[in-house]
Design a protein around this motif. Structure first.
Motif, PDB file in Angstrom:
ATOM      1  N   PRO A 227     -46.741   6.634 142.209  1.00 32.06           N
ATOM      2  CA  PRO A 227     -45.558   6.967 143.039  1.00 32.06           C
ATOM      3  C   PRO A 227     -44.361   6.692 142.375  1.00 32.06           C
ATOM      4  N   PRO A 228     -43.435   7.898 142.601  1.00 37.11           N
ATOM      5  CA  PRO A 228     -42.069   7.648 141.808  1.00 37.11           C
ATOM      6  C   PRO A 228     -41.149   6.585 142.356  1.00 37.11           C
ATOM      7  N   VAL A 229     -41.580   5.298 142.266  1.00 40.58           N
ATOM      8  CA  VAL A 229     -40.689   4.402 142.790  1.00 40.58           C
ATOM      9  C   VAL A 229     -40.041   3.625 141.673  1.00 40.58           C
ATOM     10  N   ARG A 230     -38.803   3.176 141.828  1.00 47.51           N
ATOM     11  CA  ARG A 230     -38.044   2.275 140.767  1.00 47.51           C
ATOM     12  C   ARG A 230     -37.528   1.203 141.432  1.00 47.51           C
ATOM     13  N   PRO A 231     -37.311   0.085 140.719  1.00 43.06           N
ATOM     14  CA  PRO A 231     -36.674  -1.085 141.197  1.00 43.06           C
ATOM     15  C   PRO A 231     -35.018  -0.915 141.241  1.00 43.06           C
ATOM     16  N   VAL A 232     -34.428  -1.074 142.507  1.00 44.41           N
ATOM     17  CA  VAL A 232     -33.001  -1.368 142.467  1.00 44.41           C
ATOM     18  C   VAL A 232     -32.714  -2.596 143.090  1.00 44.41           C
ATOM     19  N   LYS A 233     -32.036  -3.281 141.958  1.00 44.60           N
ATOM     20  CA  LYS A 233     -31.727  -4.810 142.270  1.00 44.60           C
ATOM     21  C   LYS A 233     -30.686  -5.082 143.392  1.00 44.60           C
ATOM     22  N   GLY A 234     -30.674  -6.237 144.073  1.00 47.88           N
ATOM     23  CA  GLY A 234     -29.824  -6.476 145.039  1.00 47.88           C
ATOM     24  C   GLY A 234     -29.662  -8.198 144.899  1.00 47.88           C
ATOM     25  N   GLN A 235     -28.558  -8.503 144.687  1.00 45.10           N
ATOM     26  CA  GLN A 235     -28.012  -9.763 144.646  1.00 45.10           C
ATOM     27  C   GLN A 235     -27.672 -10.504 146.101  1.00 45.10           C
ATOM     28  N   VAL A 236     -27.957 -11.486 146.658  1.00 46.29           N
ATOM     29  CA  VAL A 236     -27.808 -12.098 147.894  1.00 46.29           C
ATOM     30  C   VAL A 236     -27.644 -13.446 147.779  1.00 46.29           C
ATOM     31  N   LEU A 237     -26.479 -13.881 148.779  1.00 46.49           N
ATOM     32  CA  LEU A 237     -26.260 -15.111 148.718  1.00 46.49           C
ATOM     33  C   LEU A 237     -26.372 -15.606 150.280  1.00 46.49           C
ATOM     34  N   ARG A 238     -26.834 -16.973 150.105  1.00 51.86           N
ATOM     35  CA  ARG A 238     -26.734 -17.741 151.479  1.00 51.86           C
ATOM     36  C   ARG A 238     -25.876 -18.857 151.642  1.00 51.86           C
ATOM     37  N   LEU A 239     -25.035 -18.720 152.883  1.00 50.27           N
ATOM     38  CA  LEU A 239     -24.391 -19.927 152.935  1.00 50.27           C
ATOM     39  C   LEU A 239     -24.574 -20.575 154.469  1.00 50.27           C
ATOM     40  N   THR A 240     -23.944 -21.796 154.553  1.00 50.47           N
ATOM     41  CA  THR A 240     -24.160 -22.565 155.783  1.00 50.47           C
ATOM     42  C   THR A 240     -23.047 -22.269 156.835  1.00 50.47           C
TER      43      THR A 240
END
Ligand code: GLY
Length: 390
Positions: A227-240
């Protein structure tokens, strides 16, 4: 049979939410099913915000994908209810709706275009003035110039979803091999299982490769079906968020700020998820100062009050990107090998329809009508050549 050999009808390589839903649905159809993953329930779902945003994430040129996204969104209420009833777990499924807002004239023009595209596509969304947006969400910045209210775009907590899918698989008798798959086994031009990192030879009648961004790296898969898949990075934050004085935000709020998407997803638990960067940096999952800064800066422009909130988690995950941003589902050119990968930005949303499509394909050899455009064969050279116009 030696202790290092096992056998199943279906072997699913990858125990993220896509592999798990495939295994669960396969087991429900009566297939003896096994999953290979060192950490079932891990992967991108541990990072994802869980927006079910078929309408607000509509893009030009992705109308075919829209059909699949909507088919999956329609399944969500029953899917979530079934999983909860079976496992006793609350999935954080919330029909809270989404508000996409504009902060300047360019953003507003962009949102107006999105609104027109949504209307052409028969989707429900409502244009609101800045004042109307703030009436709905009082924490929004005074500078908000307008927005789109989409009550049909909901959310789920992907971590809870992953946990419930592991539990559902266990109840359905799915066997877990808690290790890596090292190599696909091919016997007489047919996928016949996999050799695992602990030496186990896992034989199977059919193999589903559901390894997320890693799906293109399994040894032994012939080049023409890899499969022609590639990683695409996502940074995510969690707050309260404080829960004392009414909701901080009552629905998902999103915008495009300086060309980058930013979204704030409020959970009933008080967690506020802020995402996400989109970076083509290979296998890197470092959380960077720049990534956190940009997310907080953009989120702060939308909702200034977030700077008061505790920042409880920063994390990066890898979306499995595909050449047309759509998933690869079902049988490949190698008999016995099916794919369930390449879900890119829509893995959580597409979980229910993927489980159903793969179970159907495992049982009948064919994809159901709604999933046919997503056959992996659309990327094979042989198919592309035969489909050339005369
Ligand atoms: N669907 C949200 C994201 O990929 O960031």
């Amino acid at each position: 049979m030696s202790p290092t050999s096992t056998s199943s009808d279906v072997l699913v390589i990858g125990g993220g939410i896509i592999g798990l839903v495939t295994a669960w649905r396969a087991a429900q159809r009566g297939f003896a099913t096994a999953v290979v993953d060192p950490e079932p329930g891990g992967g991108a779902a541990q990072v994802a915000a869980g927006m079910l945003a078929a309408v607000t994430e509509l893009h030009y040129g992705e109308q075919t994908l829209l059909g699949l996204n909507l088919a999956s969104a329609r399944r969500y209420p029953d899917f979530a209810a079934e999983l909860t009833e079976l496992t006793g777990r609350d999935l954080g499924y919330r029909r809270c709706g989404t508000l996409a807002v504009a902060l300047d004239a360019d953003d507003r023009a962009h949102l107006r275009e999105l609104h027109a595209l949504q209307q052409q596509s028969g989707l429900e969304s409502q244009w609101l003035s800045g004042r109307e947006c703030r009436r709905l969400e009082p924490m929004l910045a005074p500078g908000v110039r307008g927005g789109l209210r989409v009550d049909g775009d909901h959310q789920i907590d992907p971590r809870r979803l992953a946990g419930a899918l592991v539990a559902a698989c266990e109840r359905a008798g799915v066997v877990f091999h808690r290790t890596w798959a090292e190599r696909l086994t091919v016997v007489r031009d047919r996928a016949a299982g996999a050799v695992l990192a602990d030496g186990t030879e896992a034989a199977a009648g059919q193999v589903v490769l559901a390894g997320g961004s890693l799906s293109g790296r399994l040894a032994g898969v012939p080049d023409d079906v890899l499969p022609p898949v590639r990683p695409v990075k996502g940074q995510v934050l969690r707050l309260t968020m404080p829960l004392r004085h009414g909701p901080f935000l009552s629905r998902t709020v999103r915008a495009v700020v300086r060309g980058s998407h930013v979204y704030l997803v409020p959970r009933e638990s008080g967690e506020l998820v802020v995402g996400a960067t989109s970076e083509e940096l290979g296998w890197d999952t470092t959380v960077t100062a720049g990534g956190v800064y940009e997310l907080l800066r953009d989120a702060h422009e939308l909702v200034p009050g977030i700077t008061e909130l505790p920042l409880t988690e920063t994390r990066a995950g890898l979306r499995p990107g595909s050449p047309d941003n759509a998933p690869l589902l079902g049988p490949t050119g190698l008999e016995g090998l099916l794919l369930a990968t390449g879900h890119y930005r829509n893995g959580v949303l597409l979980t229910p329809v993927t489980g159903d499509a793969l179970a159907h394909a495992l049982a009948t050899g064919e994809l159901p009508e709604e999933a046919r455009p997503f056959t992996p064969k659309r990327f094979s050279t042989a198919t592309a050549l035969t489909e050339q116009p005369a």
